[in-house]
Motif scaffolding. Structure first.
Motif, PDB file in Angstrom:
ATOM      1  N   TRP A  46       0.654  -1.281   0.076  1.00  0.00           N
ATOM      2  CA  TRP A  46      -0.016   0.076  -0.017  1.00  0.00           C
ATOM      3  C   TRP A  46       0.666   1.233  -0.047  1.00  0.00           C
ATOM      4  O   TRP A  46       0.342   2.250  -0.459  1.00  0.00           O
TER       5      TRP A  46
ATOM      6  N   LYS B 142      -7.289  -6.778  -3.045  1.00  0.00           N
ATOM      7  CA  LYS B 142      -6.690  -6.584  -1.827  1.00  0.00           C
ATOM      8  C   LYS B 142      -7.208  -5.930  -0.731  1.00  0.00           C
ATOM      9  O   LYS B 142      -7.147  -6.158   0.443  1.00  0.00           O
ATOM     10  N   VAL B 143      -8.319  -4.781  -1.217  1.00  0.00           N
ATOM     11  CA  VAL B 143      -9.069  -4.081  -0.117  1.00  0.00           C
ATOM     12  C   VAL B 143     -10.001  -5.203   0.458  1.00  0.00           C
ATOM     13  O   VAL B 143     -10.192  -5.014   1.741  1.00  0.00           O
ATOM     14  N   SER B 145      -9.709  -8.187   0.719  1.00  0.00           N
ATOM     15  CA  SER B 145      -8.979  -9.338   1.510  1.00  0.00           C
ATOM     16  C   SER B 145      -8.828  -8.784   3.014  1.00  0.00           C
ATOM     17  O   SER B 145      -8.401  -9.664   3.822  1.00  0.00           O
ATOM     18  N   VAL B 146      -8.713  -7.490   3.244  1.00  0.00           N
ATOM     19  CA  VAL B 146      -8.633  -6.868   4.601  1.00  0.00           C
ATOM     20  C   VAL B 146      -9.724  -7.421   5.158  1.00  0.00           C
ATOM     21  O   VAL B 146      -9.730  -7.915   6.677  1.00  0.00           O
ATOM     22  N   PHE B 147     -10.974  -7.504   4.724  1.00  0.00           N
ATOM     23  CA  PHE B 147     -12.152  -8.144   5.223  1.00  0.00           C
ATOM     24  C   PHE B 147     -12.302  -9.536   5.392  1.00  0.00           C
ATOM     25  O   PHE B 147     -13.271 -10.399   5.827  1.00  0.00           O
TER      26      PHE B 147
END
Lengths: 277, 296
Positions: A46, B142-143, B145-147
């Motif tokens: 990120w 990826k976003v 996957s944070v959840f």
């Protein structure tokens, strides 16, 4: 009179912040990744990194992926077409606005009406023309067609602008003995900075990003432009992300920098150009 | 004085003709003649190489029978309608918000939020190809996957492909609507808004009863402009879904035109598709103008 609750205000600012992040982060991510080594990219997705900083992706994309050629082609094609459109449209716009000549209204309508047909109508016949002139796979083909694409709107903008210059300005000069050419070059053009910058920005931006003609006309690598070259990187391709981001950065960052500096003119140019188009 | 006028008139006229001639040449050679050629080609069966055969209206009839073309037309309308609605809404809300702040924050906001608009469609297409990538490295995956959610093929699923394409267009386009609305809101007479305040109107009431009605002409302009522009979208879709998406759910008229013309080398059919698109745009422009005018 603050009649709204604190929570509503917080929501508004939060939504605004979200909009900024959604707008900016993909671009920032692009830049961060472009400067990252693959190893660092796997480790740190990120954020930007100093440890994993590298110019290697750019080197790879600029040389091995031949982006130095594509950049050069885009620059030459966009600049030359912008120059020709600006020249031609300023002359023509002035003629329509100030130099009365027979049929000027009808000619103007014809020129303008070309703008209202979708570009796809022109693509195949232009391809046949360029092929016949042996101009496919050449920068000249881009120069000619981009000039054509940009002329109607530019002439419209120029003519409208020249209407706003009071005729007393040129008349008093002519009473003093100046001919039309002198009036045009010495007086009118220096006054036209805003219209000219509007035309330059709209055309350069349009030409830089133009895709369909670029891809139909120039299939050889030696004459490809950046948008056409970017089609290496569609959703179906499998190029490493860090290379894609470097290529994107080359395509995007110069324009964004120029935009931030000349911001006022950009917004004015787009808004005026679209409203009038 | 009279002598001066006569001399300048004819000389001025000649100069005028000279000034216009180069532009006119461009328009005729690269514009008018190709329009006529296009119409001619559309009545033929031609691969661009060998001799062409005259087939009358067959291309146009085939265009109606062509299932992909019909889907493409529907997709084009779905896309245009969604993109315009979202651009207007997001653009207006942000413009309204910005009109309420002053100084650096507002200026910076306008500059930043307009950046996507100045990028080329090709660049935005590549960027969003990455965002929507079905691998676990795609930004969106990826976003989520944070959840704890598994990677999802955003452009590969028939449920999300079109929304994905819509959102890319909105990301790129909302800034323009926002700026136009901002200019519009700032030019609403101050006493109108003050009167509303005195009457005790809330923020929302001011929006519904004062701002939006005052901005009708702006909205009309943005709707027609935006709808036509999106109907003609080509580059973005080609980059996101070069094959037309799952079950051709993201094939639009422009991309189908391109594939017919330059992948299948059907110049006759291709030009017919282009002409049909032009006619569709004409009809939509007329219809939209009529509908929007009646609202006043």
């Amino acid at each position: 009179m603050k009649k709204e609750s604190i929570t509503f205000t917080i929501i508004k600012y939060f939504a605004y912040g979200l909009a900024i992040i959604i707008t900016l982060y993909p671009l920032l991510f692009m830049i961060f990744t472009a400067f990252k080594t693959p190893v660092e990219f796997a480790r740190n997705f990120w954020l930007p990194s100093i440890k994993g900083f590298t110019l290697n992706n750019f080197r790879e994309v600029w040389f091995n992926y031949k982006f130095y050629i594509f950049f050069k082609n885009s620059l030459i094609a966009s600049s030359s077409a912008t120059l020709s459109v600006t020249l031609l449209s300023v002359f023509a716009g002035y003629a329509f606005a100030r130099l009365r000549f027979p049929f000027s209204d009808k000619v103007f309508t014809v020129i303008l009406s070309v703008m209202f047909l979708p570009v796809f109508i022109y693509i195949i016949p232009l391809f046949i023309q360029m092929r016949g002139l042996k101009l496919t796979n050449s920068i000249t083909s881009l120069l000619l067609v981009y000039t054509f694409f940009g002329l109607p709107q530019a002439i419209y903008i120029a003519r409208n602008f020249f209407y706003t210059i009071p005729s007393e300005v040129s008349e008093s000069a002519m009473v003093d003995g100046a001919g039309h050419m002198k009036v045009f070059t010495r007086i009118i053009i220096p006054l036209s900075k805003s219209a000219i910058s509007c035309i330059v920005i709209l055309n350069f931006m349009g030409n830089w990003g133009e895709y369909i003609w670029a891809v139909v006309s120039n299939t050889k690598d030696s004459v490809k432009t950046i948008p056409a070259a970017l089609s290496y990187f569609t959703s179906m391709s499998n190029v490493f992300w860090w290379y894609q981001m470097a290529a994107l950065s080359i395509a995007i960052v110069p324009i964004v920098i120029v935009y931030t500096v000349f911001n006022k003119y950009f917004i004015q140019g787009f808004v005026e150009g679209a409203v009038k188009g | 004085m009279i002598k001066l006028n006569i001399k300048n008139t004819t000389r001025g006229q000649m100069l005028g003709i000279m000034f216009v001639l180069p532009s006119l040449a461009f328009i005729i050679i690269f514009g008018i003649i190709p329009i006529i050629s296009s119409i001619r080609y559309s009545f033929t069966d031609w691969d661009g190489m060998t001799a062409s055969t005259f087939v009358g209206f067959e291309n146009y009839l085939n265009a109606f029978k062509d299932e992909v073309n019909r889907k493409a037309i529907v997709n084009t309308f779905i896309l245009s309608f969604s993109v315009v609605s979202l651009n207007l809404t997001v653009g207006f809300l942000l413009a309204n918000f910005l009109s309420g702040i002053k100084g650096r924050l507002a200026e910076a906001g306008k500059v930043i939020l307009f950046i996507p608009h100045i990028l080329s469609f090709a660049a935005v297409g590549v960027l969003f190809s990455f965002i929507y990538s079905s691998t676990d490295l795609g930004l969106l995956n990826k976003v989520i996957s944070v959840f704890g959610i598994e990677p999802f093929p955003w452009l590969g699923s028939v449920y999300t492909a079109m929304p994905a394409v819509i959102l890319s267009h909105v990301w790129k386009g909302f800034g323009f609507d926002m700026l136009i609305y901002y200019a519009g809101i700032m030019s609403i007479p101050v006493n109108l808004l003050e009167a509303a305040d005195i009457d005790g109107a809330t923020g929302w009431q001011k929006i519904w009863n004062v701002k939006i009605p005052s901005l009708k002409p702006v909205t009309q302009l943005l709707v027609v402009l935006g709808f036509v522009k999106t109907m003609l979208t080509f580059t973005m879709v080609m980059f996101l879904t070069p094959d037309g998406g799952p079950s051709k759910s993201t094939e639009v008229v422009a991309t189908w035109f391109y594939k017919q013309s330059f992948t299948f080398w059907e110049f006759g059919y291709g030009t017919a598709l282009a002409i049909i698109l032009a006619l569709l745009v004409l009809v939509v422009t007329v219809v939209l103008r009529k509908i929007l005018r009646e609202e006043v």
